[in-house]
Each structure stands twice: as structure tokens, then as C-alpha cells.
Enzyme design. Structure first.
Site, mmCIF file in Angstrom:
data_model
loop_
_atom_site.group_PDB
_atom_site.id
_atom_site.type_symbol
_atom_site.label_atom_id
_atom_site.label_comp_id
_atom_site.label_asym_id
_atom_site.label_seq_id
_atom_site.Cartn_x
_atom_site.Cartn_y
_atom_site.Cartn_z
ATOM 1 N N CYS A 1 23.527 -19.508 -17.632
ATOM 2 C CA CYS A 1 23.320 -19.807 -16.209
ATOM 3 C C CYS A 1 22.234 -18.893 -15.636
ATOM 4 O O CYS A 1 22.238 -17.689 -15.879
ATOM 5 C CB CYS A 1 24.639 -19.597 -15.460
ATOM 6 S SG CYS A 1 24.458 -19.581 -13.672
ATOM 7 N N CYS B 1 24.259 -16.437 -12.842
ATOM 8 C CA CYS B 1 25.152 -15.336 -13.213
ATOM 9 C C CYS B 1 25.143 -15.034 -14.706
ATOM 10 O O CYS B 1 25.843 -14.127 -15.152
ATOM 11 C CB CYS B 1 26.579 -15.662 -12.754
ATOM 12 S SG CYS B 1 27.347 -16.963 -13.738
ATOM 13 N N CYS C 1 26.976 -24.370 -14.622
ATOM 14 C CA CYS C 1 27.671 -23.138 -15.011
ATOM 15 C C CYS C 1 29.184 -23.341 -14.924
ATOM 16 O O CYS C 1 29.700 -23.860 -13.936
ATOM 17 C CB CYS C 1 27.246 -21.994 -14.094
ATOM 18 S SG CYS C 1 28.028 -20.432 -14.525
ATOM 19 N N CYS D 1 30.186 -20.257 -12.109
ATOM 20 C CA CYS D 1 29.816 -20.319 -10.683
ATOM 21 C C CYS D 1 29.354 -21.712 -10.240
ATOM 22 O O CYS D 1 28.947 -21.890 -9.094
ATOM 23 C CB CYS D 1 28.739 -19.281 -10.367
ATOM 24 S SG CYS D 1 27.091 -19.727 -10.958
ATOM 25 N N CYS E 1 11.138 -25.706 -30.182
ATOM 26 C CA CYS E 1 9.945 -25.611 -31.026
ATOM 27 C C CYS E 1 8.742 -26.365 -30.453
ATOM 28 O O CYS E 1 7.609 -25.977 -30.700
ATOM 29 C CB CYS E 1 10.239 -26.002 -32.464
ATOM 30 S SG CYS E 1 10.841 -27.666 -32.664
ATOM 31 N N HIS F 1 10.408 -31.156 -36.116
ATOM 32 C CA HIS F 1 9.978 -29.775 -35.910
ATOM 33 C C HIS F 1 8.497 -29.790 -35.533
ATOM 34 O O HIS F 1 7.811 -30.794 -35.742
ATOM 35 C CB HIS F 1 10.229 -28.958 -37.186
ATOM 36 C CG HIS F 1 10.134 -27.476 -36.988
ATOM 37 N ND1 HIS F 1 10.612 -26.840 -35.872
ATOM 38 C CD2 HIS F 1 9.603 -26.494 -37.773
ATOM 39 C CE1 HIS F 1 10.390 -25.535 -35.986
ATOM 40 N NE2 HIS F 1 9.774 -25.302 -37.130
ATOM 41 N N ASP G 1 4.441 -20.681 -38.335
ATOM 42 C CA ASP G 1 5.571 -21.207 -37.576
ATOM 43 C C ASP G 1 6.037 -20.139 -36.592
ATOM 44 O O ASP G 1 6.696 -19.175 -36.981
ATOM 45 C CB ASP G 1 6.705 -21.601 -38.533
ATOM 46 C CG ASP G 1 7.841 -22.314 -37.806
ATOM 47 O OD1 ASP G 1 8.085 -21.993 -36.625
ATOM 48 O OD2 ASP G 1 8.479 -23.185 -38.424
#
Ligand code: ZN
Length: 334
Positions: free
Chosen positions: A122, A125, A154, A157, A180, A207, A224
Site C-alpha cells: 500500500c 501505510c 489495502c 487502511c 520486466c 519476458h 537482462d
């Protein structure tokens, strides 16, 4: 939609009794369109790397002196290992360029953050979140080639955390996070900003990474950024057990089929390449390469001529004895 159209045409062809020939024709047309649609968006992205102002902005975010020093140190170490002393150590430009590129890769890995594939923490928080779905980009997110937004809520919260999938490499200099796709996009941009010939490599099995032309090695080299790994092109096939089919290197001067760089089992790979015939693929790549030239010349008034490298691609596996120690996968899907 395209799939339904294809089926419909098959049915009509069947009725007409010319099924096989027409089926081949439709496959060719649909395959070409699908491939073009998949690759074309990358052209705009990589052409943005060529804007001199954007490149300057990118260089400003890099601790150049520090990386140069580290590059020299690593070269001195190598030299000492080789000759037993560093007395008359004078590295060539191609050696320092190569060593700087590796340091750029290491720095990038430290400076960019990975957005968890399941749920990022989050933003309010730091608590655990859960995926709520895809949202549309906000007005403020739209100018940065935002292809969609993942929304997380979240558990503690209830605040919403947004993960806009930006494709604009300049925006990524600021957000410095992603999977990626964002990693390879931004790292390839940095490589261009420091003058390396570079391509973003898109692997159709999920990828994305980078290739740079190393003057020292006299060939294209795999890098990479997610994995902090370079010159280990067989990583995916041998360690990740990927069943590769298509990998394309996308650069300002064209789109190249670089699949062969990443496999030692080309015959097997070829059996899996059934999205389009090889002849049609060549035609699609030629067409898109022409488009690259046009778009780059819009970004740059005087496009640089770049043809080097293609002829020396066959040496790509020259240094793959390192495959013994290839690491397992550290990053998730794009
Ligand atoms: Zn929270």
C-alpha cells in the site's frame, strides 16, 4: 473478433469447397496482421530513446563518475589477474565502454524497483494489498503512453494503490518501478543515452530484456536488467526451461528476429513458431523496419546510419561457457 472472423471465413471456404487453399491464405493474412499489431507499439517506444533532450535527462539521473570509477577498478582487477600487476595498465576505449555498460546494468538493478506480480504494498501505510481489477488511466497518467492501470486495495487502511503501466521511457526515469516491461524499456533507454547501440528484446513467451552492441566483443550482447545478468543468452532456455518461439530485437533502425541468439535447439523452436509463416514474418519485419526509419527521422532531423553488427551475430554464443553457473529466475512475468 479477429478469431471469430477467421472461423466465419473458414466456414464459407468449406462451403465453397476450396478449404485448404483459402485456409492457408487466411492464416497468412491474419498471422501477418496479428504480428504487426503486436510489434508496432514498440517502434514508437524505442524511437523515443533517440530524442537528445530525453537522453540528457536520462544521463542526469546517473552517478556517472562513480560508475566510471567502478568500471576502471573492475578493469584493473581483471588486468592484475591476467598479468599479475597493474603497472602499465591503460585500458582501451572499447574496454572502458564495455566495463561502464556492466556498471550501468548493476546500478540500474539497484536503482529501479520491482512491482510485485501479485500485489504491491500500500502506498499509504505499506500494508498488504489485494488486486481489485484494471482501471482506466487518469488524465494525469494519459500523456505517458499508459497502456492500463492495475488497481490494488489495502487490506489494512482500504486505500487504493494504482500501478499505471507507463510505456514512456522518460516517465520511467521518474517512477523507477515496474515489471520486466518497464525495466527493459528504461534500461535500453539508458544504454542509448550513453551512446551504446541498443535494442529492446521482446520474447513472446513472456519476458523482455536488452541487447547492446559491444565493440570490445565485436557482437551484440545480451543484458537482462531484472536479473542483473549479461552475456548469458541461454539463461532462459537452459535454466528457466522456457520453450522459446519468437524473440525480437527492436531498435531505432528496425526490428530483428533475434530468437537464434537465445537457443541451442533451433529445430525445436522452429516447430513452435506457428503464429505466422517464416516468409510472411520476414515481410512483416521488413515493413516495420521501414516504419522505424520513418519515425526515427521524425525524432531526429539527421538520422544516424547504423548497419553494423548484423553480420557478426553468428558469434553470439562465443562466450557461453558461463552457462554452468546460470542463476534461477529472480523476476516474474512482464
Ligand atoms: Zn494501507
Amino acid at each position: 473478433m479477429e478469431e471469430r472472423l477467421r472461423l466465419h471465413i473458414y466456414t464459407v471456404c468449406g462451403i465453397l469447397g476450396r478449404e485448404e487453399r483459402l485456409r492457408l491464405y487466411i492464416d497468412r493474412v491474419c498471422g501477418s496482421l496479428g504480428m504487426e499489431e503486436r510489434l508496432r507499439p514498440y517502434i514508437d517506444i524505442v524511437c523515443k530513446y533517440e530524442d537528445p533532450k530525453a537522453q540528457e535527462a536520462a544521463r542526469k539521473t546517473v552517478p556517472v563518475d562513480e560508475l566510471e570509477e567502478k568500471a576502471l577498478l573492475s578493469l584493473a582487477k581483471e588486468y592484475k589477474l591476467k598479468y599479475g600487476q597493474v603497472g602499465n595498465f591503460e585500458p582501451s576505449k572499447s574496454e572502458t565502454d564495455h566495463a561502464f555498460l556492466i556498471q550501468l546494468l548493476y546500478w540500474f538493478k539497484r536503482s529501479f524497483s520491482w512491482v510485485n506480480t501479485n500485489a504491491p504494498p500500500c502506498e499509504g501505510c505499506g500494508g498488504e494489498t489485494e488486486y481489485k481489477g484494471h482501471g482506466t488511466p487518469l488524465r494525469a497518467e494519459l500523456p505517458y503512453d499508459c497502456s492500463g492501470v492495475e488497481i490494488y486495495r489495502c487490506k489494512r487502511c482500504s486505500m487504493e494503490t494504482r500501478f499505471p503501466r507507463y510505456n514512456d521511457p522518460v516517465k520511467l526515469l521518474e517512477t523507477r518501478r515496474g515489471r520486466c516491461g518497464e525495466w527493459a524499456n528504461c534500461f535500453t533507454f539508458y544504454c542509448r543515452a550513453f551512446g551504446y547501440e541498443a535494442r529492446q528484446v521482446v520474447d513472446f513467451t513472456g519476458h523482455v530484456w536488452t541487447e547492446c552492441f559491444s565493440v570490445l566483443l565485436g557482437r551484440w550482447m545480451h543484458l537482462d536488467p531484472c536479473e542483473r545478468v549479461y552475456d548469458e543468452p541461454l539463461l532462459y532456455e537452459e535454466r528457466w526451461n522456457k520453450k522459446l518461439n519468437y524473440a525480437f530485437g527492436i531498435a531505432k533502425d528496425g526490428i530483428y528476429d533475434v530468437t537464434k541468439h537465445y537457443t541451442k535447439e533451433w529445430d525445436e523452436v522452429l516447430k513452435r513458431r506457428n503464429l505466422i509463416t517464416e516468409t510472411s514474418l520476414s515481410a512483416v519485419l521488413a515493413k516495420l523496419t521501414e516504419e522505424c526509419g520513418r519515425i526515427t527521422s521524425q525524432v531526429l532531423s539527421a538520422p544516424e546510419d547504423c548497419e553494423k553488427g548484423e553480420a557478426i551475430e553468428r558469434d553470439f554464443h562465443a562466450a557461453d561457457d558461463a552457462s554452468e553457473s546460470l542463476p534461477g529466475r529472480q523476476s516474474g512475468d512482464k
